[in-house]
Design a protein around this motif. Structure first.
Motif, PDB file in Angstrom:
ATOM      1  N   UNK A 350       0.837  -1.207   0.000  1.00 14.95           N
ATOM      2  CA  UNK A 350       0.000   0.000   0.000  1.00 14.95           C
ATOM      3  C   UNK A 350       0.866   1.248   0.000  1.00 14.95           C
ATOM      4  N   UNK A 351       0.314   2.320  -0.509  1.00 14.70           N
ATOM      5  CA  UNK A 351       1.055   3.597  -0.556  1.00 14.70           C
ATOM      6  C   UNK A 351       1.175   4.171   0.850  1.00 14.70           C
ATOM      7  N   UNK A 352       2.359   4.692   1.162  1.00 14.33           N
ATOM      8  CA  UNK A 352       2.547   5.394   2.427  1.00 14.33           C
ATOM      9  C   UNK A 352       1.811   6.730   2.384  1.00 14.33           C
ATOM     10  N   UNK A 353       1.315   7.158   3.534  1.00 15.36           N
ATOM     11  CA  UNK A 353       0.683   8.477   3.614  1.00 15.36           C
ATOM     12  C   UNK A 353       1.725   9.538   3.275  1.00 15.36           C
ATOM     13  N   UNK A 363       0.759  12.635   6.878  1.00 13.97           N
ATOM     14  CA  UNK A 363      -0.647  12.986   6.983  1.00 13.97           C
ATOM     15  C   UNK A 363      -1.401  11.831   7.639  1.00 13.97           C
ATOM     16  N   UNK A 364      -2.323  12.185   8.534  1.00 15.27           N
ATOM     17  CA  UNK A 364      -3.091  11.176   9.241  1.00 15.27           C
ATOM     18  C   UNK A 364      -2.417  10.637  10.478  1.00 15.27           C
ATOM     19  N   UNK A 502      -9.229  11.108   8.825  1.00 24.10           N
ATOM     20  CA  UNK A 502      -8.084  10.991   7.927  1.00 24.10           C
ATOM     21  C   UNK A 502      -7.153  12.175   8.020  1.00 24.10           C
ATOM     22  N   UNK A 503      -7.100  12.801   9.192  1.00 25.03           N
ATOM     23  CA  UNK A 503      -6.299  14.008   9.379  1.00 25.03           C
ATOM     24  C   UNK A 503      -5.182  13.750  10.378  1.00 25.03           C
ATOM     25  N   UNK A 504      -4.165  14.591  10.340  1.00 28.85           N
ATOM     26  CA  UNK A 504      -3.127  14.543  11.375  1.00 28.85           C
ATOM     27  C   UNK A 504      -3.637  15.283  12.607  1.00 28.85           C
ATOM     28  N   UNK A 505      -3.228  14.818  13.784  1.00 30.46           N
ATOM     29  CA  UNK A 505      -3.561  15.498  15.032  1.00 30.46           C
ATOM     30  C   UNK A 505      -2.251  15.939  15.686  1.00 30.46           C
TER      31      UNK A 505
END
Length: 744
Positions: A350-353, A363-364, A502-505
Motif C-alpha cells: 500500500x502507498x505510504x501516507x 498525513x493522518x 483521515x487528518x493529522x492530530x
C-alpha cells in the motif's frame, strides 16, 4: 415543533421517570404537549415510576396552558443527554456510501436463539431455597431487607404492603431458617399472601431504612424483562455471559437476574447499571428500568405466588465478575481488521501516507510538541498553522498545503485572532490562504477529550482538514496524567480523530517540574510516559542559557542591520563601507555619526534602542525529535523572537549545552563566574548604601566609608579604582556624572 417525533420519543424512551424530580417530570409533560403529542404518551411513560397515580397526568395536562416562553422538545433532549443518551445522527446517503449498522455490544442473534426451559426443584424445600439465596449474596453480619406483606394496587396487582423488615442479619435469618423442619418459613419472615408472594432486597442495608442511602455495598443490580418467554429470557441472559450471582424465577412472567456490579459508590453504580441495561436492550431485552435502584426489591425464592413457586434457577452464571464481563463485552464487536498475510502484500504494498511536515510527520499521523512554560509553544503551533495553510516551510521543514483546524482552549477569541495576525506579520508571509485556517474557540467551554473527540469529528467531517491542532491538551485531559492506563485511553481519542477524519492530530503538552537537560527528549513531558510513546513524532523544546558574549554578538548584528537599513533609505554608502565594516557595530556607528545630520542620528539612535530592547528579550531554544516514520534529525537551534521563532543559522548556539549536559569542569567554571558576579553585585550594593547614608551629613571621606563597611581605607581605594560610578580626590569620594566625567 420538533420535526422528528421519532427522535423525541427515542430521547423520552431513554429517560427513566423514576430518576427525575417532580419539576422535571412536569417539564416533560409540558414539552410533549407543546410538541403536539397526546396525553397518553406522557401517561404511558409515567407508569414506569412507582410514584405514578392514575389520572394525575390528565389533570396536569389540562392545566398546561402555554406561555410566551414555552417548554419545548429541547428540554426532553437535554435531560436525556445529561443522563448519557447519544442521539442517532443520520445523514443523507450517496450512491457510493456503505450502510453500516451499530452492532456494538451485540452478542445475541435472536433469529438463531434456542430457548432454555427452566425446571422446578425436584424436592420443594422453601427454607433451603432462601438459605441458599442468603449465603450466595450476603455476608453473615450484613443486614437484609425483605417484605412479606402484600396488597393489591389500582390495577389489581399484588405489590409490597410496606417497607418490611431491614434490621436482621443474614446470619440470624439463616440460623432461624435452618430450624424450619416443616418448611414453613413464615415462622421466620412472617406470614405472606400466597397469591402475592414475597420480596427481598439484594444489596445489604445499614439496618436504619430501605432507601438508596441505606445501602452499605453497591454489589448487585437487578435485570428483569417480561417481554419474552421464560425460556428465551434464560437463553439470552446466558448468551450475554452476564456475571449473575443468582437467577430466580419470579413465579410470574419473568426471571430475576441478580447481576454482580461491585461499584465503589452510588455514582459508579448508576453508570454501570446504565451500561448493563443498554447492553441488554441492544440484545433484545426490554429491561424494566424501574429496577435501577440499588435498594430495589426482587422476588424472594422459597415462597409461593398464585400457586407457582418462586425458586432459584441457578447461581454463579456467566463471567466471574463485572471487570471480566465488561472486558469481554467490549471485545465482542471490536471492529478490528483481520490479520493480513505478508506474502500477499509483498508485491503489492500500500502507498505510504504523504508527508504533512517533511521528514517529520505523515498525513493522518499524530505529533506532540513538549516544552516548558514561556517557550512559546502556542506561537509555534500557530506558525505551523500558517505554514500548512500557505504551503510554506515551517522552521526547516516543507509543509503540505491544506486546511487546518486550530482548537483554541486557552486564549480568549480576540487574543487568539490577534496572535494569528501578529505571527503572519512577524514571519513576513502574505495571508493569501486565510480560508485554509478554521479556529474553534473553546476557552471556558472545554470538555474532557473523550467527550470532545466526537463533537470535533462531527463538526469536521466535511471540512477536509489535513491537520487538527489542539492547544493545549492539559485543558482536556481525562483522568490522572501519571496513570499509564488512563493516559492510554486518553491518547486513543487522538487515534479516533485521525481514523475518522483521515487528518493529522498535533497537540502540545508541558514539561514535568525540575531541570530537564539530563533527560532524554521523550522523558521530559509531564505525566505518564505514554505521552511520549504514543505519538508518531515528538518534538521537544528545551531552553539554552545564553552568555554575555553571545548576546553582545546578537546586539552587534542588530545595530549593523538597523544602520544599514537606515542608510539604504537616506544616502548612498556602497563606495564608503566594506563588507567588514558592515559587520562592525563600531564602524557603522562612526560612519553614521559622520555622515548623518543630528536629527537623523537621533532617529537612528531611537531605532537602535528599540532593536536592542527586542534582542535582549530573545530567548534561545533547541528542538530535538523522536520520530517513528523518519530518521532522527540533528537538533535545531532557534531564537524565540516574540511573536515568532526563527532558526539560528550562524551556528552560535551549537556549542551551548543545557546545564546538566555541560562537562563537570564547565559547570564548575560557570558557578565560579556566577559566584564572582554575585559577590561584585553585593559589594556594589553595600558601597552605595553606605555612601548614601554618610552623604546625608556632608562630604564622604575614604576613612568614614571604610569604617562603615568594616574594611581598610586601602580596600576602599582599590574598589574605587575599578568603579564606573565613583572616584576620590584628597581623601574625599565623589560621584561621577552619567557620561563618565567627574562631578565636583
Amino acid at each position: 415543533m420538533h420535526d422528528n417525533k421519532e427522535y423525541l420519543l427515542s430521547a423520552l424512551d431513554f429517560l427513566n421517570p423514576a430518576d427525575l424530580s417532580y419539576t422535571e417530570w412536569c417539564a416533560v409533560g409540558m414539552a410533549l404537549k407543546e410538541e403536539g403529542f397526546d396525553v397518553s404518551v406522557w401517561d404511558g411513560w409515567s407508569r414506569n415510576d412507582s410514584r405514578y397515580h392514575k389520572g394525575e397526568c390528565g389533570r396536569k395536562w389540562n392545566g398546561f396552558r402555554g406561555n410566551s416562553a414555552p417548554v419545548t422538545a429541547g428540554t426532553i433532549v437535554q435531560l436525556a443527554k445529561e443522563r448519557g443518551w447519544v442521539p442517532d445522527t443520520g445523514h443523507e446517503l450517496g450512491w457510493d456510501d456503505t450502510i453500516r449498522y451499530d452492532d456494538a455490544h451485540m452478542v445475541v442473534n435472536r433469529n438463531w436463539l434456542e430457548g432454555r426451559d427452566i425446571a422446578e426443584p425436584a424436592e420443594w424445600d422453601p427454607a433451603a431455597q432462601l438459605i441458599k439465596y442468603l449465603e450466595t449474596l450476603f455476608e453473615a453480619g450484613e443486614n437484609v431487607g425483605y417484605v412479606s406483606g402484600s396488597m393489591k394496587n389500582e390495577k389489581g396487582r399484588h405489590v409490597p404492603k410496606d417497607r418490611g423488615n431491614y434490621d436482621r442479619t443474614a446470619g440470624q435469618l439463616i440460623e432461624a431458617l435452618s430450624k424450619c423442619h416443616d418448611g414453613d418459613i413464615g415462622n421466620v419472615i412472617g406470614d405472606y399472601d400466597q397469591e402475592g408472594g414475597a420480596w427481598i432486597r439484594f444489596n445489604p442495608l445499614d439496618g436504619k431504612g430501605v432507601r438508596n442511602e441505606n445501602v452499605t455495598d453497591f454489589r448487585y443490580a437487578l435485570v428483569e424483562s417480561d417481554g419474552m418467554e421464560i425460556g428465551e429470557q434464560n437463553a439470552v441472559l446466558r448468551e450475554l455471559e452476564l456475571p449473575i450471582a443468582c437467577l430466580v424465577y419470579s413465579g410470574g412472567k419473568s426471571l430475576h437476574a441478580i447481576v454482580r456490579i461491585d461499584a465503589a459508590d452510588y455514582g459508579e453504580y448508576r453508570k454501570r447499571v446504565d451500561y448493563l441495561y443498554d447492553v441488554c436492550r441492544r440484545n433484545g431485552m426490554k429491561v424494566d428500568t424501574q429496577n435501577r435502584n440499588p435498594s430495589r426489591l426482587s422476588r424472594m425464592p422459597g415462597v409461593l405466588r398464585n400457586g407457582r413457586k418462586q425458586f432459584i434457577v441457578d447461581t454463579d452464571i456467566g463471567k466471574e465478575n463485572w471487570e471480566q464481563w465488561h472486558e469481554w463485552i467490549e471485545g465482542v464487536n471490536d471492529d478490528l481488521p483481520d490479520p493480513e498475510s505478508l506474502e500477499e502484500a509483498w508485491n503489492n504494498m500500500p502507498e505510504l501516507a504523504p508527508p504533512l511536515i517533511g521528514s517529520v510527520l505523515r498525513q493522518g499521523h499524530k505529533m506532540l510538541i513538549a516544552g516548558p512554560s514561556k517557550a512559546g509553544k502556542s506561537y509555534l503551533l500557530i506558525e505551523m498553522c500558517v505554514c500548512i495553510a500557505e504551503g510554506r516551510k515551517w522552521l526547516k521543514w516543507d509543509c503540505a498545503k491544506g486546511k487546518v483546524l486550530y482548537v483554541n482552549l486557552e486564549l480568549d477569541p480576540a487574543s487568539c485572532l490577534h496572535r494569528f495576525r501578529d505571527v503572519y506579520k512577524a514571519m513576513g508571509i502574505r495571508p493569501d490562504n486565510l480560508r485554509n485556517i478554521d479556529i474553534w474557540n473553546l476557552r471556558g467551554r472545554s470538555v474532557p477529550m473523550d467527550r470532545l473527540a466526537p463533537k470535533l469529528i462531527r463538526r469536521a467531517a466535511k471540512k477536509d482538514y489535513i491537520a487538527v491542532i489542539i492547544d493545549p491538551i492539559y485543558k482536556v485531559i481525562t483522568g490522572d496524567e501519571n496513570s499509564a492506563d488512563q493516559m492510554a485511553k486518553f491518547c486513543n481519542q487522538f487515534d479516533k480523530i485521525c481514523t475518522e477524519l483521515g487528518t493529522a492530530v498535533i497537540y502540545c503538552h508541558h514539561h514535568s517540574k525540575g531541570s530537564q537537560g539530563s533527560k532524554r527528549s521523550m522523558d521530559r513531558a509531564s505525566g505518564s510516559g505514554v505521552f511520549a510513546r504514543d505519538p508518531d513524532a515528538l518534538l521537544d523544546l528545551i531552553e539554552l542559557e545564553t552568555n554575555d558574549a553571545l548576546m553582545l554578538q546578537e546586539e552587534n548584528k542588530a545595530v549593523c542591520r538597523v544602520c544599514k537599513m537606515y542608510l539604504d533609505s537616506h544616502r548612498a554608502w556602497q563606495d564608503d563601507l566594506s563588507q567588514d565594516d558592515l559587520c562592525s557595530r563600531t564602524k557603522m556607528l562612526e560612519y553614521c555619526r559622520e555622515k548623518l545630520e543630528s536629527g537623523q542620528m537621533a532617529t537612528l539612535q531611537f531605532n537602535i534602542d528599540q532593536e536592542l530592547e527586542r534582542v535582549n528579550k530573545m530567548t534561545a531554544w533547541r528542538i530535538e525529535g523522536t520520530l517513528r516514520e523518519f530518521p532522527k534529525f540533528d537538533p535545531v537551534n532557534l531564537w524565540f523572537d516574540h511573536p515568532a521563532h526563527r532558526i539560528e543559522r550562524s551556528g552560535a548556539l551549537n556549542d551551548i549545552h543545557p546545564e546538566e549536559d555541560k562537562p563537570v569542569w564547565q559547570r564548575a567554571a560557570d558557578r565560579r563566574k556566577e559566584s564572582a558576579k554575585s559577590k561584585r553585585e553585593k559589594q556594589a550594593l553595600e558601597f552605595e548604601m553606605a555612601y548614601s547614608a554618610i552623604e546625608m551629613d556632608g562630604p564622604v571621606s575614604v576613612k568614614a566609608l571604610a569604617e562603615s563597611l568594616g574594611i581598610t581605607p586601602d580596600a576602599v581605594k582599590k574598589r574605587l579604582k575599578n568603579s564606573n560610578s565613583y572616584y576620590y580626590d584628597n581623601g574625599i569620594i565623589y560621584r561621577k556624572e552619567k557620561n563618565g566625567n567627574r562631578n565636583n
